[in-house]
Design an enzyme around this catalytic site. Structure first.
Site, PDB file in Angstrom:
ATOM      1  N   ASP A 258      42.862  96.222  64.162  1.00  0.00           N
ATOM      2  CA  ASP A 258      44.136  96.711  63.639  1.00  0.00           C
ATOM      3  C   ASP A 258      43.946  98.114  63.074  1.00  0.00           C
ATOM      4  O   ASP A 258      44.896  98.750  62.641  1.00  0.00           O
ATOM      5  CB  ASP A 258      44.623  95.755  62.535  1.00  0.00           C
ATOM      6  N   GLU A 263      42.318 106.745  64.107  1.00  0.00           N
ATOM      7  CA  GLU A 263      43.703 106.277  64.189  1.00  0.00           C
ATOM      8  C   GLU A 263      44.723 107.286  63.701  1.00  0.00           C
ATOM      9  O   GLU A 263      45.885 107.238  64.113  1.00  0.00           O
ATOM     10  CB  GLU A 263      43.868 104.954  63.427  1.00  0.00           C
ATOM     11  N   HIS A 295      47.570  99.308  62.954  1.00  0.00           N
ATOM     12  CA  HIS A 295      47.569  99.206  61.485  1.00  0.00           C
ATOM     13  C   HIS A 295      48.851  98.526  60.997  1.00  0.00           C
ATOM     14  O   HIS A 295      49.560  99.045  60.140  1.00  0.00           O
ATOM     15  CB  HIS A 295      47.398 100.589  60.843  1.00  0.00           C
TER      16      HIS A 295
HETATM   17  P1  NAD Z   1      39.521  93.674  47.358  1.00  0.00           P
HETATM   18  O1  NAD Z   1      39.077  94.811  46.521  1.00  0.00           O
HETATM   19  O2  NAD Z   1      40.310  92.568  46.731  1.00  0.00           O
HETATM   20  O3  NAD Z   1      38.238  93.006  48.050  1.00  0.00           O
HETATM   21  C1  NAD Z   1      37.230  93.722  48.669  1.00  0.00           C
HETATM   22  C2  NAD Z   1      35.966  92.889  48.581  1.00  0.00           C
HETATM   23  O4  NAD Z   1      34.962  93.549  49.360  1.00  0.00           O
HETATM   24  C3  NAD Z   1      35.421  92.753  47.158  1.00  0.00           C
HETATM   25  O5  NAD Z   1      35.122  91.392  46.886  1.00  0.00           O
HETATM   26  C4  NAD Z   1      34.156  93.611  47.158  1.00  0.00           C
HETATM   27  O6  NAD Z   1      33.128  93.121  46.305  1.00  0.00           O
HETATM   28  C5  NAD Z   1      33.755  93.510  48.617  1.00  0.00           C
HETATM   29  N1  NAD Z   1      32.871  94.583  49.074  1.00  0.00           N
HETATM   30  C6  NAD Z   1      32.835  95.871  48.675  1.00  0.00           C
HETATM   31  N2  NAD Z   1      31.889  96.542  49.366  1.00  0.00           N
HETATM   32  C7  NAD Z   1      31.328  95.646  50.208  1.00  0.00           C
HETATM   33  C8  NAD Z   1      30.303  95.718  51.156  1.00  0.00           C
HETATM   34  N3  NAD Z   1      29.634  96.859  51.387  1.00  0.00           N
HETATM   35  N4  NAD Z   1      29.978  94.601  51.850  1.00  0.00           N
HETATM   36  C9  NAD Z   1      30.626  93.432  51.615  1.00  0.00           C
HETATM   37  N5  NAD Z   1      31.618  93.307  50.718  1.00  0.00           N
HETATM   38  C10 NAD Z   1      31.958  94.390  50.022  1.00  0.00           C
HETATM   39  O7  NAD Z   1      40.317  94.317  48.571  1.00  0.00           O
HETATM   40  P2  NAD Z   1      41.375  93.590  49.532  1.00  0.00           P
HETATM   41  O8  NAD Z   1      42.737  93.695  48.950  1.00  0.00           O
HETATM   42  O9  NAD Z   1      40.863  92.272  49.934  1.00  0.00           O
HETATM   43  O10 NAD Z   1      41.357  94.604  50.783  1.00  0.00           O
HETATM   44  C11 NAD Z   1      40.205  94.744  51.591  1.00  0.00           C
HETATM   45  C12 NAD Z   1      40.412  95.914  52.539  1.00  0.00           C
HETATM   46  O11 NAD Z   1      41.429  95.597  53.480  1.00  0.00           O
HETATM   47  C13 NAD Z   1      40.928  97.203  51.872  1.00  0.00           C
HETATM   48  O12 NAD Z   1      39.867  97.952  51.314  1.00  0.00           O
HETATM   49  C14 NAD Z   1      41.544  97.933  53.027  1.00  0.00           C
HETATM   50  O13 NAD Z   1      40.569  98.740  53.643  1.00  0.00           O
HETATM   51  C15 NAD Z   1      41.942  96.820  53.991  1.00  0.00           C
HETATM   52  N6  NAD Z   1      43.406  96.684  54.138  1.00  0.00           N
HETATM   53  C16 NAD Z   1      43.945  96.765  55.372  1.00  0.00           C
HETATM   54  C17 NAD Z   1      45.312  96.626  55.556  1.00  0.00           C
HETATM   55  C18 NAD Z   1      45.949  96.667  56.928  1.00  0.00           C
HETATM   56  O14 NAD Z   1      47.181  96.764  57.027  1.00  0.00           O
HETATM   57  N7  NAD Z   1      45.190  96.589  58.008  1.00  0.00           N
HETATM   58  C19 NAD Z   1      46.138  96.415  54.437  1.00  0.00           C
HETATM   59  C20 NAD Z   1      45.548  96.324  53.172  1.00  0.00           C
HETATM   60  C21 NAD Z   1      44.175  96.464  53.030  1.00  0.00           C
END
Ligand code: NAD
Length: 330
Positions: A258, A263, A295
């Site tokens: 996604d 992108e 996305h």
């Molecule tokens: P979050 O902060 O709640 O969770 C992220 C988790 O990743 C945390 O538990 C953290 O400890 C862990 N983490 C950090 N670095 C890491 C690493 N190197 N290896 C393994 N784990 C690691 O964030 P979330 O709300 O769950 O969002 C996660 C990601 O999803 C965002 O950072 C964003 O990039 C992506 N996202 C994408 C969309 C989309 O539309 N495609 C929308 C929202 C978020």
């Protein structure tokens, strides 16, 4: 308070204008992304509201500061596109929407997995041509498959809840394991073990300097032949050309993305009458076992409502108290 929105789409205006009835801020909407080409056009605004592909590097932030911008309000969770060091240096605060319907992204992740696996996109077209054959549509059960989840924050957790409902076995990697997930039967493991054992790998960690190209030639070599990889997190977590080689070698069986490392030149735009010069995405889209969505994982009514509510609330909080719970600091 005047707010300049960048990368604006019609749906942004609808949701933000509805929410603004509570606040009465003044909005200017720009369709273009925020970058060096437009930053000089900002006049008399105090806040810029930006999205995932707006690039706020040092050069842009320096001009924003000269223009009197006090706050960069990201209407998304990720903040890898903002130079936080430069923002601090130039005295510009940064806020984001750390959580908005994690279920929206988690459900899209499962939708991608189900589409790729059960090939409903192909079946849809096939039956419209009166072809009722099942050849080529064979899938596998998710039940009892081992799903490796990298990043067990809000979205990872929501995806795990869904996957547990399918009867999958969940292994996970995170810098901070979650005790509630362990109690629910999730087994945390090392990254290498996760690569080795997973039938399906789903990425839910933020993009950081440490995990840039997490999925690359070396990590792919550790994975099972025919592994399924779904990335709804950030494009640069996958080295796209390494993934293409792995698809050709049948190392990757199914790939759902996604997000894509280049992108910003493509996503959120209608390029249907354009010659796309990015050969990598063209090649990627030509594989029958690759699904690309632009996305859109966040794109639900619930998520857009929460994004507009939380963004404007953070701006109002900063205006009245000088800070917000959603401030991003170094
Ligand atoms: P979050 O902060 O709640 O969770 C992220 C988790 O990743 C945390 O538990 C953290 O400890 C862990 N983490 C950090 N670095 C890491 C690493 N190197 N290896 C393994 N784990 C690691 O964030 P979330 O709300 O769950 O969002 C996660 C990601 O999803 C965002 O950072 C964003 O990039 C992506 N996202 C994408 C969309 C989309 O539309 N495609 C929308 C929202 C978020």
């Amino acid at each position: 308070m005047k707010i300049a929105f960048f990368s604006t789409k019609p749906y942004d205006k609808v949701f933000f204008e509805r929410e603004n009835e509570t606040y009465g801020f003044q909005f200017s909407f720009y369709e273009t992304h925020l970058g060096p080409h437009i930053v000089n056009a900002i006049e008399n605004e105090e806040v810029v509201c930006v999205f995932v592909n707006d690039k706020l590097n040092r050069q842009v932030i320096e001009v924003l500061a000269q223009k009197g911008i006090k706050l960069i309000a990201l209407r998304c969770a990720g903040f890898n596109n903002v130079d936080l060091v430069a923002a601090k240096e130039f005295g510009i605060q940064v806020c984001r929407v750390p959580a908005y319907s994690p279920e929206a992204v988690a459900e899209h992740t499962m939708a991608m997995l189900l589409t790729l696996n059960r090939k409903t996109h192909k079946a849809y077209n096939r039956v419209r041509e009166q072809n009722f054959s099942l050849n080529g549509l064979l899938g596998f059960n998710i039940h009892q498959k081992k799903i490796g989840v990298i990043g067990t924050g809000k979205i990872g957790k929501a995806f795990i809840r869904i996957a547990l409902g399918f009867g999958a076995e969940i292994i996970a990697y995170d810098l901070y394991p979650d005790q509630n997930l362990i109690n629910a039967g999730v087994q945390y493991t090392s990254l290498d073990q996760l690569f080795k054992d997973s039938d399906i790998i789903s990425l839910h960690c933020p993009l950081t300097p440490d995990n840039h190209y997490l999925i690359n030639k070396e990590s792919l070599a550790k994975m099972k032949d025919g592994v399924t990889i779904i990335n709804t997190s950030r494009g640069n977590l996958i080295h796209t050309n390494d993934a293409i080689s792995a698809l050709k070698e049948h190392k990757i069986g199914l790939l759902g993305i996604d997000v894509y490392e280049q992108e910003e030149k493509l996503f959120f735009k209608d390029l249907s009458s354009t010659i796309i010069e990015d050969d990598t995405i063209q090649l990627l889209m030509s594989f029958p076992n690759v699904l690309v969505t632009a996305h859109q994982a966040f794109f639900t009514t619930e998520a857009l409502t929460q994004i507009s509510q939380r963004t404007l609330k953070s701006i109002a909080d900063i205006l009245s108290t000088g800070t917000t719970d959603n401030e991003v600091t170094l």
